[in-house]
Enzyme design. Structure first.
Site, PDB file in Angstrom:
ATOM      1  N   PHE A  11       1.017  -1.319   0.257  1.00  0.00           N
ATOM      2  CA  PHE A  11       0.096   0.045  -0.013  1.00  0.00           C
ATOM      3  C   PHE A  11       0.807   1.188   0.097  1.00  0.00           C
ATOM      4  O   PHE A  11       0.872   1.840  -0.897  1.00  0.00           O
ATOM      5  CB  PHE A  11      -0.834  -0.024   1.287  1.00  0.00           C
ATOM      6  CG  PHE A  11      -1.453   1.246   1.772  1.00  0.00           C
ATOM      7  CD1 PHE A  11      -2.172   2.178   0.791  1.00  0.00           C
ATOM      8  CD2 PHE A  11      -1.701   1.439   2.858  1.00  0.00           C
ATOM      9  CE1 PHE A  11      -2.888   3.034   1.005  1.00  0.00           C
ATOM     10  CE2 PHE A  11      -2.117   2.703   3.405  1.00  0.00           C
ATOM     11  CZ  PHE A  11      -2.885   3.603   2.440  1.00  0.00           C
ATOM     12  N   ALA A  78       7.669  -5.266   5.494  1.00  0.00           N
ATOM     13  CA  ALA A  78       7.441  -5.700   6.679  1.00  0.00           C
ATOM     14  C   ALA A  78       6.339  -6.809   6.759  1.00  0.00           C
ATOM     15  O   ALA A  78       5.413  -6.746   5.941  1.00  0.00           O
ATOM     16  CB  ALA A  78       7.242  -4.538   7.681  1.00  0.00           C
ATOM     17  N   ILE A  80       2.842  -7.047   8.525  1.00  0.00           N
ATOM     18  CA  ILE A  80       2.550  -5.602   9.346  1.00  0.00           C
ATOM     19  C   ILE A  80       1.648  -6.201  10.253  1.00  0.00           C
ATOM     20  O   ILE A  80       0.820  -5.282  11.053  1.00  0.00           O
ATOM     21  CB  ILE A  80       1.880  -4.585   8.323  1.00  0.00           C
ATOM     22  CG1 ILE A  80       0.656  -5.316   7.580  1.00  0.00           C
ATOM     23  CG2 ILE A  80       3.150  -4.179   7.391  1.00  0.00           C
ATOM     24  CD1 ILE A  80      -0.101  -4.155   6.604  1.00  0.00           C
ATOM     25  N   TYR A 144       5.600  -7.302  17.065  1.00  0.00           N
ATOM     26  CA  TYR A 144       5.590  -6.441  16.058  1.00  0.00           C
ATOM     27  C   TYR A 144       6.068  -5.027  16.294  1.00  0.00           C
ATOM     28  O   TYR A 144       7.033  -4.578  15.752  1.00  0.00           O
ATOM     29  CB  TYR A 144       4.155  -6.154  15.293  1.00  0.00           C
ATOM     30  CG  TYR A 144       3.900  -5.027  14.450  1.00  0.00           C
ATOM     31  CD1 TYR A 144       4.503  -5.169  12.915  1.00  0.00           C
ATOM     32  CD2 TYR A 144       3.614  -3.783  14.674  1.00  0.00           C
ATOM     33  CE1 TYR A 144       4.470  -4.029  11.926  1.00  0.00           C
ATOM     34  CE2 TYR A 144       3.435  -2.709  13.749  1.00  0.00           C
ATOM     35  CZ  TYR A 144       4.094  -2.877  12.592  1.00  0.00           C
ATOM     36  OH  TYR A 144       3.865  -2.037  11.627  1.00  0.00           O
ATOM     37  N   LYS A 148       9.752  -2.986  15.410  1.00  0.00           N
ATOM     38  CA  LYS A 148       9.743  -1.831  14.875  1.00  0.00           C
ATOM     39  C   LYS A 148      10.860  -1.005  15.748  1.00  0.00           C
ATOM     40  O   LYS A 148      11.711  -0.329  14.814  1.00  0.00           O
ATOM     41  CB  LYS A 148       8.359  -0.992  14.615  1.00  0.00           C
ATOM     42  CG  LYS A 148       7.423  -1.796  13.515  1.00  0.00           C
ATOM     43  CD  LYS A 148       8.108  -1.252  12.237  1.00  0.00           C
ATOM     44  CE  LYS A 148       7.439  -1.954  11.012  1.00  0.00           C
ATOM     45  NZ  LYS A 148       8.006  -1.863   9.907  1.00  0.00           N
ATOM     46  N   ASN A 173      -1.896   6.093  11.989  1.00  0.00           N
ATOM     47  CA  ASN A 173      -2.964   5.506  11.110  1.00  0.00           C
ATOM     48  C   ASN A 173      -2.966   5.841   9.654  1.00  0.00           C
ATOM     49  O   ASN A 173      -3.655   7.063   9.293  1.00  0.00           O
ATOM     50  CB  ASN A 173      -4.563   5.409  11.748  1.00  0.00           C
ATOM     51  CG  ASN A 173      -4.351   4.643  13.118  1.00  0.00           C
ATOM     52  OD1 ASN A 173      -3.946   4.954  14.163  1.00  0.00           O
ATOM     53  ND2 ASN A 173      -4.925   3.293  12.850  1.00  0.00           N
ATOM     54  N   VAL A 188      -9.404   0.227   9.873  1.00  0.00           N
ATOM     55  CA  VAL A 188     -10.907   0.747  10.084  1.00  0.00           C
ATOM     56  C   VAL A 188     -11.553   1.338   8.701  1.00  0.00           C
ATOM     57  O   VAL A 188     -12.648   1.092   8.398  1.00  0.00           O
ATOM     58  CB  VAL A 188     -11.183   1.391  11.267  1.00  0.00           C
ATOM     59  CG1 VAL A 188     -10.152   2.722  11.145  1.00  0.00           C
ATOM     60  CG2 VAL A 188     -12.478   2.008  11.450  1.00  0.00           C
ATOM     61  N   GLY A 271      -6.710  -6.163  23.311  1.00  0.00           N
ATOM     62  CA  GLY A 271      -5.146  -5.543  23.292  1.00  0.00           C
ATOM     63  C   GLY A 271      -5.392  -4.177  22.391  1.00  0.00           C
ATOM     64  O   GLY A 271      -4.273  -3.329  22.031  1.00  0.00           O
TER      65      GLY A 271
HETATM   66  N1  LIG Z   1      -0.544   0.963   6.990  1.00  0.00           N
HETATM   67  C1  LIG Z   1      -0.262   1.657   8.322  1.00  0.00           C
HETATM   68  O1  LIG Z   1      -1.274   2.245   8.709  1.00  0.00           O
HETATM   69  C2  LIG Z   1       0.961   1.601   9.023  1.00  0.00           C
HETATM   70  C3  LIG Z   1       1.287   2.067  10.150  1.00  0.00           C
HETATM   71  C4  LIG Z   1       2.372   1.972  10.862  1.00  0.00           C
HETATM   72  C5  LIG Z   1       3.488   1.265  10.038  1.00  0.00           C
HETATM   73  N2  LIG Z   1       3.308   0.794   8.958  1.00  0.00           N
HETATM   74  C6  LIG Z   1       4.465   0.519   8.253  1.00  0.00           C
HETATM   75  O2  LIG Z   1       4.466   0.739   6.833  1.00  0.00           O
HETATM   76  C7  LIG Z   1       5.247  -0.319   6.059  1.00  0.00           C
HETATM   77  C8  LIG Z   1       4.082  -0.587   4.869  1.00  0.00           C
HETATM   78  O3  LIG Z   1       2.985  -0.857   5.371  1.00  0.00           O
HETATM   79  P1  LIG Z   1       1.774  -1.027   4.354  1.00  0.00           P
HETATM   80  O4  LIG Z   1       0.437  -0.536   5.149  1.00  0.00           O
HETATM   81  O5  LIG Z   1       1.871  -0.547   3.192  1.00  0.00           O
HETATM   82  O6  LIG Z   1       1.422  -2.619   4.138  1.00  0.00           O
HETATM   83  P2  LIG Z   1       1.778  -3.673   3.148  1.00  0.00           P
HETATM   84  O7  LIG Z   1       1.349  -5.111   3.660  1.00  0.00           O
HETATM   85  O8  LIG Z   1       0.756  -3.019   2.073  1.00  0.00           O
HETATM   86  O9  LIG Z   1       2.915  -3.333   2.348  1.00  0.00           O
HETATM   87  C9  LIG Z   1       4.145  -4.060   3.073  1.00  0.00           C
HETATM   88  C10 LIG Z   1       4.799  -4.823   1.828  1.00  0.00           C
HETATM   89  O10 LIG Z   1       6.078  -5.387   2.273  1.00  0.00           O
HETATM   90  C11 LIG Z   1       6.119  -6.752   1.375  1.00  0.00           C
HETATM   91  N3  LIG Z   1       6.924  -7.776   2.259  1.00  0.00           N
HETATM   92  C12 LIG Z   1       6.785  -8.274   3.360  1.00  0.00           C
HETATM   93  N4  LIG Z   1       7.479  -9.233   3.960  1.00  0.00           N
HETATM   94  C13 LIG Z   1       8.657  -9.006   2.946  1.00  0.00           C
HETATM   95  C14 LIG Z   1       9.893  -9.630   2.499  1.00  0.00           C
HETATM   96  N5  LIG Z   1      10.099 -10.535   3.550  1.00  0.00           N
HETATM   97  N6  LIG Z   1      10.568  -9.387   1.414  1.00  0.00           N
HETATM   98  C15 LIG Z   1      10.313  -8.465   0.623  1.00  0.00           C
HETATM   99  N7  LIG Z   1       8.978  -7.741   0.784  1.00  0.00           N
HETATM  100  C16 LIG Z   1       8.330  -8.038   1.753  1.00  0.00           C
HETATM  101  C17 LIG Z   1       4.712  -7.181   1.195  1.00  0.00           C
HETATM  102  O11 LIG Z   1       4.541  -8.029   0.207  1.00  0.00           O
HETATM  103  C18 LIG Z   1       4.172  -5.870   1.045  1.00  0.00           C
HETATM  104  O12 LIG Z   1       4.154  -5.667  -0.578  1.00  0.00           O
HETATM  105  C19 LIG Z   1       5.338  -1.292   7.015  1.00  0.00           C
HETATM  106  O13 LIG Z   1       6.766  -1.653   7.309  1.00  0.00           O
HETATM  107  C20 LIG Z   1       4.436  -1.293   8.154  1.00  0.00           C
HETATM  108  O14 LIG Z   1       4.791  -1.735   9.414  1.00  0.00           O
HETATM  109  C21 LIG Z   1       2.173   0.977   8.264  1.00  0.00           C
END
Ligand SMILES: NC(=O)c1ccc[n+]([C@@H]2O[C@H](COP(=O)([O-])OP(=O)(O)OC[C@H]3O[C@@H](n4cnc5c(N)ncnc54)[C@H](O)[C@@H]3O)[C@@H](O)[C@H]2O)c1
Length: 310
Positions: A11, A78, A80, A144, A148, A173, A188, A271
């Site tokens: 995303f 990651a 997530i 998780y 981080k 978020n 959400v 949680g």
């Molecule tokens: N979306 C949120 O609200 C939010 C909030 C806090 C932190 N984050 C962090 O932001 C980052 C992006 O999150 P997102 O919402 O886009 O999630 P997402 O799941 O859409 O994107 C994560 C991407 O990482 C890839 N991935 C997972 N494991 C992998 C691996 N071993 N090797 C290579 N690629 C891998 C997945 O295929 C996916 O494309 C993450 O690190 C997440 O922890 C997101």
């Protein structure tokens, strides 16, 4: 410039990739598609400046083979899901901790100038003090969150020990077009929108008074680009600095979709923290000022889900 985006099929990573390409940069996306989607990369690949490497950040050789000559890394990859990490602490650490260490090692060894890492508001845990400031003691409550927090410390150590410039962005978020509503752990906003589009009512866990700090994905992209381009280092909250209750969201989303529905209330989820919002002074002074209101961001997001059903 040539940038790497790990998790670039996800995303947030796909939004970062698109903006980098629009600004004329070359991008290599490294993703294993564990939660990322091929349709997120399809449009990007046709833009010509994007190379897709299908593989895992747990593979150090693969990273080193692609980091040579790269100017900076946006590390988004990651696993997530918080509940999944509780069930699978070792697998979570293998990707989120060791994978991040690999990214830093490959960056150091290949002479990359800067790494910007996606961290999370989860590192604050359920410390009731509000708003959350970057200098508060982290209190991770899940594998998780711990992963981080560890990534942040690893980056700080690489900066001190090897002079690798490092920024960790603690996202709150994040919402916007392309977020996956289908997963059991979905956020959400996409859940509310897609349930309404499917003729269902929004589901609220608990009494809905819990508050969150929502930030539109385009502002998160700007935070990443500023973190890469400006001579800043360290940890930044990335949020709007405003608290919105789930009840307010359950009123606003239907209003923007021109429907009248009342949510159904279910038992609170185990949680779930009650309140979370960020002090964004550091981000405002050193990175940028987020400027997309919740109303505007939600309108864009609703329009996207209407045009991309299923
Ligand atoms: N979306 C949120 O609200 C939010 C909030 C806090 C932190 N984050 C962090 O932001 C980052 C992006 O999150 P997102 O919402 O886009 O999630 P997402 O799941 O859409 O994107 C994560 C991407 O990482 C890839 N991935 C997972 N494991 C992998 C691996 N071993 N090797 C290579 N690629 C891998 C997945 O295929 C996916 O494309 C993450 O690190 C997440 O922890 C997101």
């Amino acid at each position: 410039m040539h940038y790497i985006v790990t998790g670039g099929a996800g995303f947030i990573g796909s939004h970062i990739t698109r903006t980098l390409v629009e600004r004329g940069h070359e991008v290599t996306v490294i993703d294993n598609f564990s939660s990322g989607k091929r349709e997120n990369t399809r449009g990007l690949l046709s833009m010509g400046q994007v190379t897709l490497v299908e593989g895992s950040i747990t593979d150090l050789d693969l990273l080193k083979g692609n980091f040579e000559g790269v100017d900076g890394v946006f590390h988004e990859a990651a696993i997530i899901s918080v509940p999944w990490s509780v069930e699978h602490p070792q697998e979570s650490a293998a990707v989120n901790v060791m994978g991040t260490l690999n990214v830093l090692v490959a960056a150091r060894d290949c002479g990359v100038k800067k790494v910007v890492v996606a961290s999370s508001s989860a590192v604050y845990g359920d410390n009731p003090e509000l708003p959350k400031r970057e200098d508060m003691l982290p209190e991770p409550m899940s594998p998780y969150a711990l992963s981080k927090m560890t990534g942040e410390y690893l980056g700080a150590v690489f900066s001190r020990s090897y002079g690798l410039a490092f920024v960790a962005l603690r996202y709150f978020n994040v919402y916007g077009p392309g977020q996956d509503p289908a997963s059991a752990y979905a956020a959400v906003i996409p859940k509310f929108i897609t349930r309404i589009l499917n003729g269902q009512v929004p589901l609220v866990y608990g009494d809905g008074s819990q508050t969150r700090d929502f930030i539109y994905v385009a502002d998160v992209v700007k935070a990443n680009l500023c973190a890469m381009e400006k001579s800043v280092e360290g940890i930044f909250n990335v949020a709007s600095g405003e608290r919105t209750s789930v009840n307010e969201l359950a009123r606003l989303v239907p209003e923007l979709m021109d429907v009248t529905v009342r949510p159904t209330y279910e038992q609170p989820r185990k949680g779930d923290i009650l309140h979370s919002y960020a002090d964004i002074s550091r981000m405002k002074h050193e990175l940028f000022m987020p400027d997309i209101s919740l109303r505007t961001g939600l309108k864009e997001t609703v329009a996207w889900y209407r045009n991309n059903p299923g």
